[in-house]
Write an enzyme that holds these catalytic residues in place. Structure first.
Site, PDB file in Angstrom:
ATOM      1  N   GLY A 190      -7.420  -5.602  -2.170  1.00 35.20           N
ATOM      2  CA  GLY A 190      -6.685  -6.584  -2.693  1.00 35.20           C
ATOM      3  C   GLY A 190      -6.936  -7.025  -4.273  1.00 35.20           C
ATOM      4  O   GLY A 190      -6.650  -7.896  -4.799  1.00 35.20           O
ATOM      5  N   LYS A 191      -7.458  -5.846  -4.973  1.00 31.12           N
ATOM      6  CA  LYS A 191      -7.861  -6.022  -6.375  1.00 31.12           C
ATOM      7  C   LYS A 191      -6.632  -5.914  -7.338  1.00 31.12           C
ATOM      8  O   LYS A 191      -6.606  -6.916  -8.093  1.00 31.12           O
ATOM      9  CB  LYS A 191      -8.651  -4.857  -6.809  1.00 31.12           C
ATOM     10  CG  LYS A 191      -9.957  -4.507  -6.071  1.00 31.12           C
ATOM     11  CD  LYS A 191     -10.753  -3.382  -6.551  1.00 31.12           C
ATOM     12  CE  LYS A 191     -10.005  -2.166  -6.311  1.00 31.12           C
ATOM     13  NZ  LYS A 191      -9.652  -1.896  -4.855  1.00 31.12           N
ATOM     14  N   THR A 192      -5.670  -5.416  -6.951  1.00 29.59           N
ATOM     15  CA  THR A 192      -4.511  -5.283  -7.654  1.00 29.59           C
ATOM     16  C   THR A 192      -3.772  -6.685  -7.399  1.00 29.59           C
ATOM     17  O   THR A 192      -3.188  -7.490  -8.325  1.00 29.59           O
ATOM     18  CB  THR A 192      -3.453  -4.370  -7.242  1.00 29.59           C
ATOM     19  OG1 THR A 192      -4.150  -2.991  -7.486  1.00 29.59           O
ATOM     20  CG2 THR A 192      -2.236  -3.995  -8.244  1.00 29.59           C
ATOM     21  N   PRO A 248     -13.736  -1.336  -2.412  1.00 26.87           N
ATOM     22  CA  PRO A 248     -12.953  -0.147  -1.642  1.00 26.87           C
ATOM     23  C   PRO A 248     -11.194  -0.426  -1.535  1.00 26.87           C
ATOM     24  O   PRO A 248     -10.735  -1.592  -2.087  1.00 26.87           O
ATOM     25  CB  PRO A 248     -13.279  -0.158  -0.314  1.00 26.87           C
ATOM     26  CG  PRO A 248     -14.237  -1.460  -0.150  1.00 26.87           C
ATOM     27  CD  PRO A 248     -14.290  -2.243  -1.444  1.00 26.87           C
ATOM     28  N   PRO A 249     -10.760   0.559  -1.665  1.00 25.18           N
ATOM     29  CA  PRO A 249      -9.161   0.599  -1.712  1.00 25.18           C
ATOM     30  C   PRO A 249      -8.536  -0.370  -0.537  1.00 25.18           C
ATOM     31  O   PRO A 249      -9.159  -0.411   0.519  1.00 25.18           O
ATOM     32  CB  PRO A 249      -8.643   1.998  -1.464  1.00 25.18           C
ATOM     33  CG  PRO A 249      -9.925   2.808  -1.522  1.00 25.18           C
ATOM     34  CD  PRO A 249     -11.103   1.802  -1.418  1.00 25.18           C
ATOM     35  N   GLY A 250      -7.686  -0.859  -1.296  1.00 25.01           N
ATOM     36  CA  GLY A 250      -6.808  -1.821  -0.146  1.00 25.01           C
ATOM     37  C   GLY A 250      -7.303  -3.194  -0.301  1.00 25.01           C
ATOM     38  O   GLY A 250      -6.903  -3.969   0.848  1.00 25.01           O
ATOM     39  N   HIS A 285     -18.572   6.970  28.168  1.00 23.34           N
ATOM     40  CA  HIS A 285     -18.762   5.906  27.113  1.00 23.34           C
ATOM     41  C   HIS A 285     -18.878   4.624  27.538  1.00 23.34           C
ATOM     42  O   HIS A 285     -19.739   3.850  27.351  1.00 23.34           O
ATOM     43  CB  HIS A 285     -17.639   6.174  25.960  1.00 23.34           C
ATOM     44  CG  HIS A 285     -18.049   7.513  25.056  1.00 23.34           C
ATOM     45  ND1 HIS A 285     -19.042   7.577  24.832  1.00 23.34           N
ATOM     46  CD2 HIS A 285     -17.032   8.617  24.736  1.00 23.34           C
ATOM     47  CE1 HIS A 285     -18.770   8.877  23.595  1.00 23.34           C
ATOM     48  NE2 HIS A 285     -17.596   9.258  23.981  1.00 23.34           N
ATOM     49  N   GLU A 334     -14.667   9.552  28.452  1.00 28.09           N
ATOM     50  CA  GLU A 334     -14.260   8.173  28.063  1.00 28.09           C
ATOM     51  C   GLU A 334     -14.863   7.542  28.998  1.00 28.09           C
ATOM     52  O   GLU A 334     -15.333   6.253  28.606  1.00 28.09           O
ATOM     53  CB  GLU A 334     -12.853   7.822  27.892  1.00 28.09           C
ATOM     54  CG  GLU A 334     -12.091   8.672  26.631  1.00 28.09           C
ATOM     55  CD  GLU A 334     -12.931   8.723  25.302  1.00 28.09           C
ATOM     56  OE1 GLU A 334     -13.608   7.607  24.959  1.00 28.09           O
ATOM     57  OE2 GLU A 334     -12.859   9.849  24.574  1.00 28.09           O
ATOM     58  N   ASP A 381     -19.339  12.739  18.295  1.00 31.74           N
ATOM     59  CA  ASP A 381     -20.084  11.631  19.240  1.00 31.74           C
ATOM     60  C   ASP A 381     -21.481  12.285  18.541  1.00 31.74           C
ATOM     61  O   ASP A 381     -22.445  11.409  18.333  1.00 31.74           O
ATOM     62  CB  ASP A 381     -20.155  11.664  20.829  1.00 31.74           C
ATOM     63  CG  ASP A 381     -18.782  11.360  21.044  1.00 31.74           C
ATOM     64  OD1 ASP A 381     -18.102  10.742  20.376  1.00 31.74           O
ATOM     65  OD2 ASP A 381     -18.448  11.542  22.246  1.00 31.74           O
TER      66      ASP A 381
HETATM   67  P1  ADP Z   1      -6.317  -2.666  -4.041  1.00 33.75           P
HETATM   68  O1  ADP Z   1      -5.667  -2.606  -5.290  1.00 33.75           O
HETATM   69  O2  ADP Z   1      -7.790  -3.220  -3.808  1.00 33.75           O
HETATM   70  O3  ADP Z   1      -6.534  -1.137  -3.685  1.00 33.75           O
HETATM   71  P2  ADP Z   1      -4.128  -3.889  -3.311  1.00 33.75           P
HETATM   72  O4  ADP Z   1      -4.382  -5.205  -4.069  1.00 33.75           O
HETATM   73  O5  ADP Z   1      -3.193  -3.040  -3.879  1.00 33.75           O
HETATM   74  O6  ADP Z   1      -5.682  -3.346  -3.024  1.00 33.75           O
HETATM   75  O7  ADP Z   1      -3.802  -4.393  -1.577  1.00 33.75           O
HETATM   76  C1  ADP Z   1      -2.599  -3.801  -1.234  1.00 33.75           C
HETATM   77  C2  ADP Z   1      -1.932  -4.620  -0.356  1.00 33.75           C
HETATM   78  O8  ADP Z   1      -2.649  -5.101   0.639  1.00 33.75           O
HETATM   79  C3  ADP Z   1      -1.589  -5.973  -0.929  1.00 33.75           C
HETATM   80  O9  ADP Z   1      -0.248  -5.956  -1.831  1.00 33.75           O
HETATM   81  C4  ADP Z   1      -1.346  -7.054   0.127  1.00 33.75           C
HETATM   82  O10 ADP Z   1      -0.141  -6.822   0.825  1.00 33.75           O
HETATM   83  C5  ADP Z   1      -2.254  -6.351   0.944  1.00 33.75           C
HETATM   84  N1  ADP Z   1      -3.679  -7.173   0.915  1.00 33.75           N
HETATM   85  C6  ADP Z   1      -4.970  -6.467   0.201  1.00 33.75           C
HETATM   86  N2  ADP Z   1      -5.935  -7.244   0.224  1.00 33.75           N
HETATM   87  C7  ADP Z   1      -5.431  -8.550   0.577  1.00 33.75           C
HETATM   88  C8  ADP Z   1      -5.960  -9.822   0.635  1.00 33.75           C
HETATM   89  N3  ADP Z   1      -7.213 -10.106   0.490  1.00 33.75           N
HETATM   90  N4  ADP Z   1      -5.495 -10.965   1.052  1.00 33.75           N
HETATM   91  C9  ADP Z   1      -4.017 -10.708   1.380  1.00 33.75           C
HETATM   92  N5  ADP Z   1      -3.397  -9.403   1.453  1.00 33.75           N
HETATM   93  C10 ADP Z   1      -4.091  -8.626   1.025  1.00 33.75           C
HETATM   94 ZN    ZN Z   2     -16.487  10.766  22.933  1.00 35.69          ZN
HETATM   95 MG    MG Z   3      -5.037  -1.196  -6.665  1.00 34.47          MG
END
Ligand code: ADP
Ligand code: ZN
Ligand code: MG
Length: 629
Positions: free
Chosen positions: A227-229, A223-225, A449, A446, A522
């Site tokens: 840490g692939k990049t 998923p996005p974010g 819940h 709330e 909900d």
């Molecule tokens: P992706 O390429 O998977 O969408 P990114 O590598 O661009 O995600 O991650 C964005 C930022 O989030 C990174 O530059 C870092 O600051 C933080 N981050 C994401 N995953 C990690 C991780 N596993 N450990 C530390 N920082 C992370």
């Molecule tokens: Zn609710």
């Molecule tokens: Mg990326």
């Protein structure tokens, strides 16, 4: 009025790329030529100023007067000016004064000068260089600058006609890593696998002697974010080999064939620099399934680019030490040909981090922060199931910003809590205050819940209830804190979850006699759980332990799925009936629970309306207090 939805992580742009640490290799080329030009101009100006002697401009009549008074010692007669030195001394510097005046066509001048004993000379100016400057160099300079400027504009708008085929890969061959594996946490398995790759790149010969063969292509999916990049950058830092990084979207150009040329160029460069890594980020931009519905333009172009990529990947030998690394969050849309052996045949899943992983990631991103002693990162990690690395980085950053805004000299736990809320639900909307009636209703909703969550046997303890409206349209939320990460759920747990979701609406019904639109989310989620219990988990007594319908969930975007209906109309009707049964019996269960505990519900709603936010402890003490009475 929805419970905070942890799945809804916002995709952040790759902010990381702008961080100072990475700037060295990843920043765009600055407008170097332009600034060079400006600096040269300024230097030239001062240089000119410096060598010029201070001359006083005087009227011609004054010049004539000086002449008649014998005060001129020498002069140079130019085309349009007369310059010279006086016998008078400057009062300040004590040096002879210089003057300049506009020349009149005075045929008699030479005689007069001679008469007064002035040393004079005539200078015929050579206009060649000034002419050259004004008629050639400056106009061409301007055209050149304009051209550069325009082409840059055009390039950023995607129509780079000056640069066709030139590769935009950023290459970095520095031995000093900017990001290392230490900066990546919570993704241990991918890290381990990638470390192998690094080992290979460090000593390809060693591996080959053992008969090992490196995979040509490694695909990071997740998923996005997550840490692939970041992982890819860490590899380049660790391996200490040239690293060509390019984003899939860079290949897509408006002119046919350019993308393909770029791919060829990229692989040529890489082969020349082996061992090295080619990193293609966002592979899905080029790698989408071919032959889909024809879009308007650009479609053929992408196919050509993809074909070229396939050709290049087939045509090189991984024993030379070129490893192609790619990342995507849409493996489902990739062309199958890309995943065939010899291409991206190794896939590494980079998944969302678990609690421990989140804690490690938080530690990384709070390294540089000055934190108050009350900060407990473990609580924060527990509170953020489903958050990815990018979200956690964002939380640390937001917390620091909040602390700075409140002029604290260290970041406190409450800053972190507020940061989580921001990341979950967008910044607090303090300006659009709810009307008192609405607030009253939301407080009961709330509280419903919350109370059900505390009453049902498997409910997770409530961590926080809030009725402060948030930017995302949620009017309030109840946040439960799982005591431990859960990987499966029993039937009773699911029924309790449904009950908690229905608690808001049931509470409204008991107190106000009617219901509001606030419970829509909900109800949707409760129905989803009920339907899954029957169709996917075989938890229905009537229909038995069968599954109905083949769901083809896209691997990571769990919300997007198509269903293949493999059951009869009759079964469909039964399923609907069963779903209704589950919801209805849960609803009456919840009504019963709340009615039995009406006084607790009232007390909770009262406090919540008053304070707007209640912590888990506050909720517990209210419940205990009311129970005792
Ligand atoms: P992706 O390429 O998977 O969408 P990114 O590598 O661009 O995600 O991650 C964005 C930022 O989030 C990174 O530059 C870092 O600051 C933080 N981050 C994401 N995953 C990690 C991780 N596993 N450990 C530390 N920082 C992370
Ligand atoms: Zn609710
Ligand atoms: Mg990326």
């Amino acid at each position: 009025m929805k419970k905070a939805d942890f799945q809804a992580t916002k995709k952040k742009p790759d902010i990381e790329l702008n961080k100072p640490a990475g700037r060295k290799y990843w920043q765009k080329q600055g407008n170097f030529a332009f600034w060079y030009f400006v600096i040269m101009l300024v230097l030239f100006y001062f240089f000119q100023q410096g060598i010029q002697v201070k001359k006083e401009e005087i009227p011609y009549s004054q010049f004539q007067q000086y002449l008649s008074e014998n005060k001129v010692s020498e002069c140079i007669i130019r085309d349009k000016l007369i310059e010279g030195t006086l016998k008078l001394k400057d009062r300040k510097t004590g040096k002879p004064m210089h003057f300049v005046t506009v020349r009149l066509s005075d045929a008699n001048l030479a005689n007069v000068l001679e008469k007064h004993g002035v040393k004079y000379s005539v200078e015929i100016e050579n206009h060649f260089f000034t002419n050259l400057l004004f008629t050639w160099i400056i106009p061409f300079g301007i055209i050149f600058l304009l051209w550069g400027f325009l082409s840059k504009r055009v390039a950023t708008s995607g129509m780079n006609f000056l640069n066709v085929g030139r590769n935009r890969a950023h290459i970095h061959a520095d031995s000093q890593p900017s990001v290392t594996f230490k900066d990546v946490a919570g993704v241990d398995e991918p890290k381990q696998e990638l470390e192998e790759v690094v080992e290979f790149l460090r000593s390809p010969d060693y591996f080959q002697r053992l008969g090992g063969r490196m995979p040509k292509g490694i695909l990071l999916v997740g998923p996005p974010g997550t840490g692939k990049t970041l992982l890819a950058r860490a590899i380049s830092g660790e391996a200490g080999v040239p690293f060509f990084s390019i984003s899939g979207s860079d290949f897509i150009e408006i002119f046919a064939g350019v993308g393909a040329a770029r791919v060829r160029d990229l692989f040529d460069q890489a082969r020349a620099k082996a061992p090295c890594i080619i990193f293609i980020d966002e592979l899905d931009a080029v790698g989408r399934q071919r032959g889909g519905p024809i879009g308007i333009g650009g479609h053929d172009e992408r196919e050509q680019t993809l074909n070229q990529l396939l050709v290049e990947m087939d045509g090189f030998d991984s024993s030379k030490g070129v490893v192609v690394l790619a990342a995507t969050n849409r493996p489902d849309v990739l062309d199958k040909a890309l995943l065939r052996p010899g291409r991206f045949d190794r896939q590494i899943v980079v998944d969302k981090p678990d609690m421990k992983g989140r804690l490690e990631i938080l530690k990384i991103h709070t390294r540089g922060l000055k934190m108050a002693p009350d900060v407990d990162l473990e609580v924060i990690a527990k509170r953020t199931p489903g958050f990815v690395g990018a979200d956690l980085a964002n939380i640390a950053n937001e917390a620091a910003i909040l602390a700075a805004r409140n002029k604290r000299d260290s970041v406190t736990q409450s800053d972190f809590e507020a940061a989580i809320d921001r990341v979950i639900a967008g910044p607090e909307k303090k300006t659009t205050a709810m009307g008192p009636e609405e607030k009253h209703r939301v407080a009961y909703h709330e509280s419903g819940h919350t109370l059900v969550a505390e009453l049902v046997p498997t409910g997770e303890p409530v961590h926080k209830v809030s009725i402060i409206p948030r930017g995302s349209g949620a009017l309030g939320y109840t946040l439960q804190l799982p005591e431990r990460e859960k990987f499966m759920a029993t039937r009773n747990e699911l029924l309790d979850q449904i009950a908690i979701l229905l608690g808001g609406r049931a509470s409204e019904e008991i107190i106000f006699g009617d219901v509001s639109t606030g419970a829509q989310n909900d109800l949707e989620r409760a129905s989803d759980i009920a339907r899954n219990m029957i169709c996917s988990y075989g938890m229905s007594e009537k229909l038995g332990p069968l599954t109905f319908g083949k769901r083809q969930a896209s691997l990571f975007l769990g919300t997007e799925y198509s269903e293949e209906k493999n059951y009869s109309e009759e079964t469909a009707r039964q399923i609907d009936e069963e779903v209704r049964d589950i919801i209805e019996s849960s609803y009456s269960r919840v009504l019963g629970l709340l009615k039995e505990n009406r006084s607790v519900l009232d007390a909770l709603a009262r406090e919540l309306e008053d304070k707007e936010i209640l912590s888990g402890e506050e909720v517990k003490s209210i419940i205990e207090r009311e129970r005792k009475q």
